[in-house]
Enzyme design. Structure first.
Site, PDB file in Angstrom:
ATOM      1  CB  CYS A  78      -0.947  -0.015   1.192  1.00  0.00           C
ATOM      2  SG  CYS A  78      -1.774  -1.610   1.462  1.00  0.00           S
ATOM      3  CB  ALA A  79       4.138   1.544  -1.698  1.00  0.00           C
ATOM      4  CB  ALA A  80       0.890   4.969  -4.188  1.00  0.00           C
ATOM      5  N   GLY A 121       4.189   7.198  -1.779  1.00  0.00           N
ATOM      6  CA  GLY A 121       5.574   6.796  -1.824  1.00  0.00           C
ATOM      7  C   GLY A 121       6.528   7.362  -0.803  1.00  0.00           C
ATOM      8  N   GLY A 122       6.081   8.126   0.177  1.00  0.00           N
ATOM      9  CA  GLY A 122       7.016   8.693   1.144  1.00  0.00           C
ATOM     10  C   GLY A 122       7.842   7.645   1.847  1.00  0.00           C
ATOM     11  CE  LYS A 123       4.184   5.395   6.326  1.00  0.00           C
ATOM     12  NZ  LYS A 123       3.456   6.502   5.658  1.00  0.00           N
ATOM     13  CB  CYS A 125      -2.520   7.660   9.173  1.00  0.00           C
ATOM     14  SG  CYS A 125      -3.571   7.333   7.734  1.00  0.00           S
TER      15      CYS A 125
END
Length: 432
Positions: free
Chosen positions: A248-250, A252-254, A364
């Site tokens: 669930c990356a987008a 993309g900060g992480k 979050c």
């Protein structure tokens, strides 16, 4: 008698600025009646307004959502009978009042630009209620009221002090946090950007210029990311190296954090629109990752990874400072639905970590179902995992490690420095 004119009669021109108020009305309708996220509704709601007018429509809608209970209390204080919650007259009054009492719009402009929104309806009522309120000199409270259902839920979970911190936090949009590609350059970017740093690799700005105009943006030296949102990847970056999977990356900060720390990253997300932003961020920062468009409940990696980051879909109630619509859209059924989805993702992904490797689960959210309860459920089902408490040095000063080994950021934390989003973060190690 002269013949009647055949020319069509033109409708009177609307006051300048009315289109942006119509767009704000559409935004509020999308959030409050249809339950859409504010940002998701923005494109359709503002399709007929451009440039600054689009930004104004967004600002008006966001401020209404920050102050909704207090705005409605003002309206109800001068009407004989309460207006229906979804009445266009109430919506128009919310928009006019938030401009006059929060955004500093002259009173005549605030009311003139919303009266066309109730054409064919109770214009005199709207004008009269607005006039009565502004003539009274009443102001909105400095600390906004939370929606009653949210206040009740959070007070039961966290206590009155947290609720007070949340009310303080929603009073204004939060500062802008940046994560640096190279933490060694923290001092340089604090000086160049005119900000402050709460820990290495972080810069916080207040009243910043548009993001794309800031030094270092075009060169990809940093990206926008709340300091709480940077914690999950920080807990993995400390052991940087090897293979990492970011689910669930987008946007993309992480993923960027993990790539900058030296991991070979596989970034997985199901949304093509969000993946587009992820690719743009990778291109701008000149960092590399394998981007995979897939549903994590159907996809599987070719081999287990050294590190797995599950920043799971959630209610997002922890980011209410910048997205106040969540306070009005999210209800217990949505929270329960998200918690079940998280459990399914964790159950499937837990096998994708090598023995001795680490898994970080994050949401979050300020809902225990999506944090503490989810962790307990997972550990009961997976005895091959154990909590791996993070080193305090990996966290911003003022954010503690809980006695049970996880991290919970909440309203009231870092308040003197501008606060932070609400996050739940647990780092686990696979023991077998």
């Amino acid at each position: 008698m002269p013949p009647a004119s055949s020319k069509p009669v033109k409708a009177p021109a609307e006051p300048l600025g009315t289109p942006s108020r119509r767009a704000a009305l559409r935004l509020l309708d999308a959030v409050l009646r249809r339950g859409e996220p504010l940002e998701q509704a923005l494109v359709a709601a503002t399709r007929h307004v451009y440039g600054p007018d689009r930004g104004l429509a967004h600002a008006i809608a966001a401020e209404v959502l920050r102050r909704l209970p207090d705005l409605d209390a003002l309206i109800d204080s001068v009407t004989e009978r309460p207006l229906p919650g979804d009445a266009k007259a109430r919506m128009a009054l919310r928009i006019a009042l938030v401009q006059a009492l929060v955004l500093g719009t002259p009173h005549h402009a605030a009311i003139a630009t919303v009266l066309p929104l109730v054409d064919g309806g109770p214009r005199k009522l709207v004008h009269g209620v607005f006039g009565a309120i502004v003539r009274s000199g009443v102001l909105l409270p400095e600390v906004p009221a939370l929606p009653p259902a949210v206040e009740t839920r959070w007070e039961a979970a966290w206590g009155a002090e947290m609720v007070e911190g949340a009310a303080q936090a929603i009073a204004a949009p939060p500062p802008l946090d940046l994560t640096l590609a190279d933490p060694a350059e923290t001092e340089r970017w604090v000086g160049e950007l005119g900000g402050v740093s709460l820990m290495p690799g972080h810069v916080r700005l207040v009243d910043a210029a548009p993001v794309t105009e800031l030094p270092g943006f075009a060169d990809g030296r940093w990206w926008v990311q709340d300091i709480a949102a940077s914690i999950p990847a920080r807990l993995l970056a400390a052991g940087g190296g090897g293979m990492a999977i970011d689910l669930c990356a987008a946007p993309g900060g992480k993923t960027l954090q993990l790539a900058a720390a030296g991991y070979a990253v596989a970034a997985v997300d199901v949304s093509n629109a969000r993946i587009k932003r992820l690719r743009e961020n990778l291109f701008r920062t000149r960092l590399k990752a394998q981007v995979i468009a897939a549903d994590v409940l159907a996809w599987a990696p070719p081999a287990p990874a050294d590190a797995l980051l599950v920043d799971a879909p959630c209610s997002a109630t922890g980011i209410f400072r910048r997205h106040p619509d969540v306070l009005h859209r999210v209800h217990p059924a949505i929270i329960a639905e998200m918690a079940e989805l998280q459990a399914r993702i964790l159950a499937r992904a837990a096998d994708w970590v090598v023995p001795g490797g680490r898994l970080v689960f994050a949401t979050c959210s300020l809902e225990p179902q999506e944090g503490e309860a989810q962790l307990s459920r997972f550990l009961a089902d997976r005895p091959d995992y154990a909590i791996d408490p993070p080193e305090p040095a990996l966290l911003p000063p003022g954010v503690p490690v809980h006695a049970d080994g996880y991290v919970r950021t909440a309203p009231g934390m870092l308040a003197d420095a501008g606060g932070c989003d609400g996050f739940f973060v647990a780092r686990l190690r696979r023991t077998a």
